[in-house]
Each structure stands twice: as structure tokens, then as C-alpha cells.
Design a protein around this motif. Structure first.
Motif, PDB file in Angstrom:
ATOM      1  N   GLY A 193       0.843  -1.287   0.056  1.00  5.78           N
ATOM      2  CA  GLY A 193      -0.047   0.083   0.022  1.00  5.78           C
ATOM      3  C   GLY A 193       0.924   1.255   0.046  1.00  5.78           C
ATOM      4  O   GLY A 193       1.918   1.313   0.605  1.00  5.78           O
ATOM      5  N   ASP A 194       0.503   2.230  -0.814  1.00  8.30           N
ATOM      6  CA  ASP A 194       0.956   3.586  -0.768  1.00  8.30           C
ATOM      7  C   ASP A 194       0.056   4.776  -0.963  1.00  8.30           C
ATOM      8  O   ASP A 194       0.074   5.562  -1.657  1.00  8.30           O
ATOM      9  CB  ASP A 194       1.958   3.748  -2.182  1.00  8.30           C
ATOM     10  CG  ASP A 194       2.962   2.493  -2.157  1.00  8.30           C
ATOM     11  OD1 ASP A 194       4.302   2.616  -1.374  1.00  8.30           O
ATOM     12  OD2 ASP A 194       2.835   1.438  -2.724  1.00  8.30           O
ATOM     13  N   GLY A 195      -1.040   4.729  -0.312  1.00  8.72           N
ATOM     14  CA  GLY A 195      -2.235   5.470  -0.295  1.00  8.72           C
ATOM     15  C   GLY A 195      -1.954   6.874   0.251  1.00  8.72           C
ATOM     16  O   GLY A 195      -0.937   6.922   1.006  1.00  8.72           O
ATOM     17  N   THR A 196      -2.281   7.847  -0.361  1.00  8.04           N
ATOM     18  CA  THR A 196      -2.356   9.216  -0.161  1.00  8.04           C
ATOM     19  C   THR A 196      -3.604   9.799  -0.010  1.00  8.04           C
ATOM     20  O   THR A 196      -4.545   9.212  -0.417  1.00  8.04           O
ATOM     21  CB  THR A 196      -1.762  10.035  -1.282  1.00  8.04           C
ATOM     22  OG1 THR A 196      -2.166  10.073  -2.587  1.00  8.04           O
ATOM     23  CG2 THR A 196      -0.034   9.568  -1.370  1.00  8.04           C
ATOM     24  N   LEU A 226      -1.228   2.162   4.045  1.00 11.83           N
ATOM     25  CA  LEU A 226      -1.209   0.788   3.925  1.00 11.83           C
ATOM     26  C   LEU A 226      -2.428   0.241   3.577  1.00 11.83           C
ATOM     27  O   LEU A 226      -3.498   0.603   3.842  1.00 11.83           O
ATOM     28  CB  LEU A 226      -0.358  -0.070   5.148  1.00 11.83           C
ATOM     29  CG  LEU A 226       0.762   0.416   5.596  1.00 11.83           C
ATOM     30  CD1 LEU A 226       1.154  -0.250   6.902  1.00 11.83           C
ATOM     31  CD2 LEU A 226       1.775   0.390   4.502  1.00 11.83           C
ATOM     32  N   PHE A 227      -2.506  -1.126   2.822  1.00 10.97           N
ATOM     33  CA  PHE A 227      -3.609  -1.861   2.543  1.00 10.97           C
ATOM     34  C   PHE A 227      -4.283  -2.233   3.856  1.00 10.97           C
ATOM     35  O   PHE A 227      -3.651  -2.708   4.725  1.00 10.97           O
ATOM     36  CB  PHE A 227      -3.384  -2.833   1.569  1.00 10.97           C
ATOM     37  CG  PHE A 227      -3.094  -2.872   0.301  1.00 10.97           C
ATOM     38  CD1 PHE A 227      -3.535  -1.806  -0.643  1.00 10.97           C
ATOM     39  CD2 PHE A 227      -1.899  -3.431  -0.228  1.00 10.97           C
ATOM     40  CE1 PHE A 227      -3.395  -1.267  -1.604  1.00 10.97           C
ATOM     41  CE2 PHE A 227      -1.531  -3.054  -1.494  1.00 10.97           C
ATOM     42  CZ  PHE A 227      -2.097  -2.168  -2.355  1.00 10.97           C
ATOM     43  N   TRP A 228      -5.788  -2.242   3.743  1.00 12.98           N
ATOM     44  CA  TRP A 228      -6.633  -2.869   4.898  1.00 12.98           C
ATOM     45  C   TRP A 228      -7.523  -3.686   4.452  1.00 12.98           C
ATOM     46  O   TRP A 228      -8.364  -2.973   3.801  1.00 12.98           O
ATOM     47  CB  TRP A 228      -6.722  -1.909   5.846  1.00 12.98           C
ATOM     48  CG  TRP A 228      -7.443  -2.342   7.303  1.00 12.98           C
ATOM     49  CD1 TRP A 228      -7.456  -3.659   7.794  1.00 12.98           C
ATOM     50  CD2 TRP A 228      -8.176  -1.543   8.038  1.00 12.98           C
ATOM     51  NE1 TRP A 228      -8.287  -3.656   8.578  1.00 12.98           N
ATOM     52  CE2 TRP A 228      -8.585  -2.496   9.160  1.00 12.98           C
ATOM     53  CE3 TRP A 228      -8.538  -0.229   8.339  1.00 12.98           C
ATOM     54  CZ2 TRP A 228      -9.428  -2.152  10.267  1.00 12.98           C
ATOM     55  CZ3 TRP A 228      -9.271   0.321   9.457  1.00 12.98           C
ATOM     56  CH2 TRP A 228      -9.739  -0.823  10.286  1.00 12.98           C
ATOM     57  N   GLY A 229      -7.490  -4.963   4.386  1.00 10.81           N
ATOM     58  CA  GLY A 229      -8.491  -5.769   3.835  1.00 10.81           C
ATOM     59  C   GLY A 229      -8.871  -5.591   2.388  1.00 10.81           C
ATOM     60  O   GLY A 229      -9.949  -5.233   1.816  1.00 10.81           O
ATOM     61  N   PRO A 230      -7.787  -5.648   1.571  1.00  8.32           N
ATOM     62  CA  PRO A 230      -7.768  -5.478   0.072  1.00  8.32           C
ATOM     63  C   PRO A 230      -8.510  -6.772  -0.569  1.00  8.32           C
ATOM     64  O   PRO A 230      -8.287  -7.811  -0.317  1.00  8.32           O
ATOM     65  CB  PRO A 230      -6.313  -5.774  -0.461  1.00  8.32           C
ATOM     66  CG  PRO A 230      -5.531  -6.473   0.642  1.00  8.32           C
ATOM     67  CD  PRO A 230      -6.308  -6.056   1.885  1.00  8.32           C
ATOM     68  N   ARG A 240      -2.709  -0.710 -15.848  1.00  4.71           N
ATOM     69  CA  ARG A 240      -2.842   0.173 -14.271  1.00  4.71           C
ATOM     70  C   ARG A 240      -3.588  -1.226 -13.615  1.00  4.71           C
ATOM     71  O   ARG A 240      -4.577  -1.481 -14.027  1.00  4.71           O
ATOM     72  CB  ARG A 240      -3.906   1.361 -14.641  1.00  4.71           C
ATOM     73  CG  ARG A 240      -3.277   2.433 -15.268  1.00  4.71           C
ATOM     74  CD  ARG A 240      -4.158   3.784 -15.463  1.00  4.71           C
ATOM     75  NE  ARG A 240      -5.293   3.259 -16.117  1.00  4.71           N
ATOM     76  CZ  ARG A 240      -6.283   4.146 -16.671  1.00  4.71           C
ATOM     77  NH1 ARG A 240      -6.181   5.350 -16.241  1.00  4.71           N
ATOM     78  NH2 ARG A 240      -7.292   3.912 -17.489  1.00  4.71           N
ATOM     79  N   ILE A 241      -3.140  -0.946 -12.313  1.00  8.90           N
ATOM     80  CA  ILE A 241      -3.493  -1.967 -11.402  1.00  8.90           C
ATOM     81  C   ILE A 241      -4.438  -1.310 -10.176  1.00  8.90           C
ATOM     82  O   ILE A 241      -4.214  -0.544  -9.692  1.00  8.90           O
ATOM     83  CB  ILE A 241      -2.350  -2.681 -10.663  1.00  8.90           C
ATOM     84  CG1 ILE A 241      -1.508  -3.447 -11.908  1.00  8.90           C
ATOM     85  CG2 ILE A 241      -2.964  -3.676  -9.702  1.00  8.90           C
ATOM     86  CD1 ILE A 241      -0.085  -3.541 -11.253  1.00  8.90           C
ATOM     87  N   PHE A 242      -5.839  -1.875 -10.306  1.00 11.97           N
ATOM     88  CA  PHE A 242      -6.686  -1.412  -9.104  1.00 11.97           C
ATOM     89  C   PHE A 242      -6.948  -2.294  -8.033  1.00 11.97           C
ATOM     90  O   PHE A 242      -7.527  -3.317  -8.151  1.00 11.97           O
ATOM     91  CB  PHE A 242      -8.119  -0.897 -10.072  1.00 11.97           C
ATOM     92  CG  PHE A 242      -8.077  -0.035 -11.224  1.00 11.97           C
ATOM     93  CD1 PHE A 242      -8.341   1.425 -11.006  1.00 11.97           C
ATOM     94  CD2 PHE A 242      -7.522  -0.315 -12.445  1.00 11.97           C
ATOM     95  CE1 PHE A 242      -8.155   2.210 -12.128  1.00 11.97           C
ATOM     96  CE2 PHE A 242      -7.125   0.503 -13.209  1.00 11.97           C
ATOM     97  CZ  PHE A 242      -7.707   1.805 -13.486  1.00 11.97           C
ATOM     98  N   GLN A 252      -6.706   1.965  -4.495  1.00 10.88           N
ATOM     99  CA  GLN A 252      -5.346   2.381  -4.750  1.00 10.88           C
ATOM    100  C   GLN A 252      -5.135   1.877  -6.238  1.00 10.88           C
ATOM    101  O   GLN A 252      -5.480   0.882  -6.652  1.00 10.88           O
ATOM    102  CB  GLN A 252      -4.456   1.823  -3.832  1.00 10.88           C
ATOM    103  CG  GLN A 252      -4.517   2.466  -2.564  1.00 10.88           C
ATOM    104  CD  GLN A 252      -3.194   2.243  -1.545  1.00 10.88           C
ATOM    105  OE1 GLN A 252      -2.075   2.563  -2.101  1.00 10.88           O
ATOM    106  NE2 GLN A 252      -3.508   1.629  -0.373  1.00 10.88           N
ATOM    107  N   VAL A 253      -4.392   2.876  -7.161  1.00 14.79           N
ATOM    108  CA  VAL A 253      -4.115   2.538  -8.259  1.00 14.79           C
ATOM    109  C   VAL A 253      -2.726   2.521  -8.646  1.00 14.79           C
ATOM    110  O   VAL A 253      -1.958   3.599  -8.205  1.00 14.79           O
ATOM    111  CB  VAL A 253      -4.970   3.657  -9.338  1.00 14.79           C
ATOM    112  CG1 VAL A 253      -4.848   3.149 -10.903  1.00 14.79           C
ATOM    113  CG2 VAL A 253      -6.575   3.741  -8.997  1.00 14.79           C
TER     114      VAL A 253
END
Length: 266
Positions: A193-196, A226-230, A240-242, A252-253
């Protein structure tokens, strides 16, 4: 589908196992068999009007995901009956495959499903902590992953996607990460995860300025990226990866990168 239709699985709706939405003219219609349902009074599984106990292969109990192949056939993962249900684009049932178990080709709560350029079908076998690959007529080809939290191991995975080069992307729900495998099933990479803060998130914070201060003093805010429950993953034609996160209510893309080499000949 290639004709611009979107297929939506209605997992808990015994009257509409899946719905077809037309993007072009904003119309919709339902088709497919009515699923088995649980009768509230006595908790007994009984069939609805389509299908019967003598025709169990025509029924769905708890469909979760759907994918369409290049021949416009639909494949639905039925978590309730541990099998894959296949029909044509008009909703006519063709065949099913799979049964409950942990051996090759057997399933335990199948969830996400994907198709590659050769019409091979990838099924997330959630409670067996693996992904299985089949031909489009249900012949077992291979599996990847097993229970654990190491590289290449899975914990209740839920989503799968395959890109144009055959790389396999798995939403590793229980381990809060996305794992990437080669077409042969070998571990390649993982993302955590790299969320903003999105544009819409910033708009909300700007409208509630006290929330900016709360974020500044909050402990553990660094975990927000970070990812939480992908729970699901998809790859488009532009690589592109969703990644859909159920717990954080976001997507997150990522953009797949090709390696670039500099310098002289090796």
C-alpha cells in the motif's frame, strides 16, 4: 462484455442472481437462474422456481464474482455450492464444475475469478488459501499459493486479475497486501500500500479544518497508506492495477513499470 454490457452479481438476492446493465442506453435487465435460498422459518435450503433438487446444476446458491471470456460466455463463482457456474450471454446454463474439497480442482468458498487472453479461468479458492487455474471447460491446470504470511503464501485471498503478459495479481486479504505471480505461479513481488489523501479527501479536510489538526496529532497516522482488507484487484489495458480496499473504503491505483537498463552491454 465486448458489447458494452456490465454484469453485476446479486449474491444475496434469490430473485436476481445477476443483472445486466447496458452502458450505451442506460437500460438494465435480469437473467439467469433463480438461486437456492434459505427459508427463514426453518433454516432449510430450498430451491426457487428455476431449478430443483433434481436439477442442482442449474441453480446458484451464493454467487460472488463473474467474468466474461472472449466467446461471451459468463463464469460465476458460487461460494455457497463450491463450484463454477457457466452460461452464455443470453443466460442459458451450459455446465458447472468443481466440488467442495482441498484437492486439485476442488474448491472451498471460491470468490474472485478472472480470465486470461487464452480463455483460461483463474479462481480464488479462498478457504484453501490458493488460486487455481482451469481451462475454460473446467480442467485443472495448476494452483499457486498456500496458507501462510511469507512471500508467495496467502491468507484467505479474495481477488485475482491477469494482465496481458500473463502476470497474476492476487488480493491477499488476510495478509493486507497484493501479491504478484508469474504465469507459471512463481512469486514475483508484493505491494503493501502507498495510499495518499485523494482530491476528495482534501476537499473534506479543507471544509473541516479542525480535522487537519487532528491528523497532525494522531498516533499511527503513517499506517493510513497501507492496505487494509484488500478485497479485489483489476488490471486494465494500460497496465494500471486497481486494488479495492474494503476496510478503508478506497481504491489504490498503480501503474505497472517495465524495467529499463542503462549502461553498456552486459
Amino acid at each position: 462484455g465486448s458489447d458494452g454490457k456490465v454484469y453485476v452479481v446479486c449474491a444475496n438476492d434469490g430473485l436476481r442472481p445477476f443483472t445486466v446493465l447496458s452502458v450505451d442506453n442506460d437500460s438494465s435487465y435480469d437473467f439467469g437462474p433463480q438461486s437456492w435460498r434459505e427459508e427463514a422459518n426453518n433454516s432449510k435450503i430450498i430451491p426457487n422456481t428455476f431449478g430443483s433438487p433434481s436439477q442442482p446444476k442449474d441453480t446458484l446458491l451464493w454467487p460472488v464474482s463473474v467474468v466474461v471470456d472472449s466467446e461471451e460466455n459468463l463464469y460465476l463463482s458460487d461460494e455457497g455450492l463450491d463450484r463454477i457456474w457457466v452460461c452464455n450471454k443470453d443466460g442459458e446454463h451450459l455446465f458447472t464444475w468443481g466440488k467442495h474439497g482441498s484437492k486439485d480442482g476442488e474448491l472451498n468458498r471460491p470468490s474472485g475469478i478472472a480470465v486470461d487472453s487464452d480463455n483460461n479461468i483463474f479462481v480464488v479458492d479462498t478457504m484453501n488459501h490458493r488460486v487455481q487455474k482451469f481451462t475454460n471447460d473446467g480442467q485443472f491446470l495448476m494452483s499457486l499459493g498456500h496458507s501462510g504470511n511469507g512471500d508467495g503464501q496467502l491468507d484467505r485471498p479474495t481477488g485475482v486479475a491477469v494482465d496481458n503478459q500473463g502476470y497474476i495479481y492476487v488480493a491477499d486479504w488476510g495478509n493486507d497486501r497484493l501479491q504478484v505471480f508469474s504465469g507459471a505461479g512463481d512469486f514475483v513481488a508484493k505491494l503493501t500500500g502507498d495510499g495518499t489523501i485523494s482530491k476528495w479527501g482534501k476537499d473534506k479536510l479543507d471544509a473541516n479544518v479542525e480535522m487537519w489538526h487532528e491528523r497532525e496529532i494522531a498516533q499511527g497516522i503513517e499506517r493510513e497508506k497501507l492496505f487494509w482488507g484488500p478485497i479485489a484487484v483489476s488490471v486494465d489495458a494500460e497496465d494500471r492495477i486497481f486494488v479495492v480496499e474494503s476496510a478503508r473504503n478506497r481504491i489504490q491505483v498503480y501503474q505497472k513499470q517495465e524495467p529499463v537498463f542503462f549502461g553498456g552491454r552486459l
